[in-house]
Design a protein around this motif. Structure first.
Motif, PDB file in Angstrom:
ATOM      1  N   UNK A  15       0.832  -1.203   0.000  1.00  0.00           N
ATOM      2  CA  UNK A  15       0.000   0.000   0.000  1.00  0.00           C
ATOM      3  C   UNK A  15       0.866   1.252   0.000  1.00  0.00           C
ATOM      4  N   UNK A  16       2.009   1.183   0.692  1.00  0.00           N
ATOM      5  CA  UNK A  16       2.881   2.339   0.778  1.00  0.00           C
ATOM      6  C   UNK A  16       3.369   2.829  -0.576  1.00  0.00           C
ATOM      7  N   UNK A  17       3.568   1.899  -1.500  1.00  0.00           N
ATOM      8  CA  UNK A  17       4.023   2.279  -2.840  1.00  0.00           C
ATOM      9  C   UNK A  17       2.960   3.111  -3.553  1.00  0.00           C
ATOM     10  N   UNK A  18       1.714   2.717  -3.409  1.00  0.00           N
ATOM     11  CA  UNK A  18       0.616   3.462  -4.043  1.00  0.00           C
ATOM     12  C   UNK A  18       0.394   4.803  -3.353  1.00  0.00           C
ATOM     13  N   UNK A  19       0.607   4.844  -2.048  1.00  0.00           N
ATOM     14  CA  UNK A  19       0.490   6.110  -1.318  1.00  0.00           C
ATOM     15  C   UNK A  19       1.529   7.105  -1.818  1.00  0.00           C
ATOM     16  N   UNK A  20       2.764   6.636  -2.015  1.00  0.00           N
ATOM     17  CA  UNK A  20       3.816   7.514  -2.519  1.00  0.00           C
ATOM     18  C   UNK A  20       3.503   7.995  -3.931  1.00  0.00           C
ATOM     19  N   UNK A  21       2.975   7.110  -4.759  1.00  0.00           N
ATOM     20  CA  UNK A  21       2.599   7.505  -6.119  1.00  0.00           C
ATOM     21  C   UNK A  21       1.509   8.567  -6.082  1.00  0.00           C
TER      22      UNK A  21
END
Length: 264
Positions: free
Chosen positions: A19-25
């Motif tokens: 989820x963190x990857x999508x949050x950063x995006x």
């Protein structure tokens, strides 16, 4: 090459299942749009822009700037991509597959660079659309204030120099990820150096030897404005120094990863 492609595909799956990857995006366009609204509605001289190119210039050359956010997010991914395999014990699943360690490490490094490239493209597209809608798409051929470059040329030079800084910082974080077994420590050290490296270089600039430090050469944007950190430094000197550090970091990452014992 087919093996490398398969490994990279696997690495992307690992990244995008978090989820963190999508949050950063998601944060990249959100922060870019917020910066545009700030420039439009806050009555401060340093935030006044007249067209999309001035907005992109501000977003790339201010301190801190939007490219720093992209670098920060990419460093987080880079610093954990190898170390997390050891801390989580999943490195064993990789090493029992019919791929040599060099190919595994290369796949992780290329995946991180592509992730950073994707964030950079997202940033530039969002900044262009946001700046164009809020301030207009004209002004590309006008001379940039205080330089002999057009606004468009100045912005693209800033993009290129910021991209080089991104690669160097990501490689540094990737090296820590390969050398250290704990992803939290690798991420912490990498972010600490990102946030304090520039200040450290400025403090030490009175010493002649400090020009050989990596952080004295990472901010290539100073050469666009003709204001290098120290007298006698040049763009070619900094590029040579950064190339040497790039090779050093990659060499250390490969050496440690290739020689590390893992009980399978």
């Amino acid at each position: 090459m087919p093996n490398l492609a398969k490994l990279m595909q696997n690495e992307f799956i690992k990244i995008f299942t978090k989820i963190g990857s999508w949050v950063m995006i998601a944060f990249v366009p959100i922060l870019t749009i917020a910066a545009g609204l700030l420039c439009q509605y806050v009555n401060q001289a340093e935030l006044q822009v007249n067209n999309v190119w001035e907005f992109m210039d501000l977003g790339l050359s201010a301190r801190p700037n939007l490219m720093d956010i992209v670098t920060l997010f990419t460093i987080i991914v880079a610093a954990g991509i190898v170390a997390s395999e050891f801390s989580g014990g999943t490195i064993k699943l990789l090493l029992i597959r019919p791929f040599n360690r060099s190919t595994i490490l290369l796949s992780k490094y290329l995946t991180v660079l592509l992730y950073g490239l994707g964030l950079t493209i997202l940033l530039l597209l969002t900044a262009y659309l946001t700046g164009g809608i809020l301030f207009g798409f004209d002004g590309a051929s006008a001379l940039h204030a205080g330089s002999s470059f057009s606004n468009a040329s100045y912005v693209w030079k800033a993009v290129g120099y910021s991209g080089i800084q991104l690669i160097i910082m990501v490689t540094l974080a990737f090296m820590f990820s390969s050398v250290l077994r704990t992803s939290s420590i690798a991420i912490g050290i990498s972010l600490f150096l990102l946030l304090t490296g520039g200040q450290l270089a400025y403090i030490l600039k009175k010493f002649e030897w400090s020009k050989f430090l990596i952080f004295a050469n990472t901010n290539l944007l100073t050469y666009i404005d003709g204001q290098p950190l120290m007298d006698g430094m040049s763009l070619s000197f900094s590029l040579i120094m950064l190339a040497c550090y790039e090779l050093l970091f990659l060499g250390l990452a490969w050496l440690v990863f290739a020689k590390r014992d893992v009980s399978i």
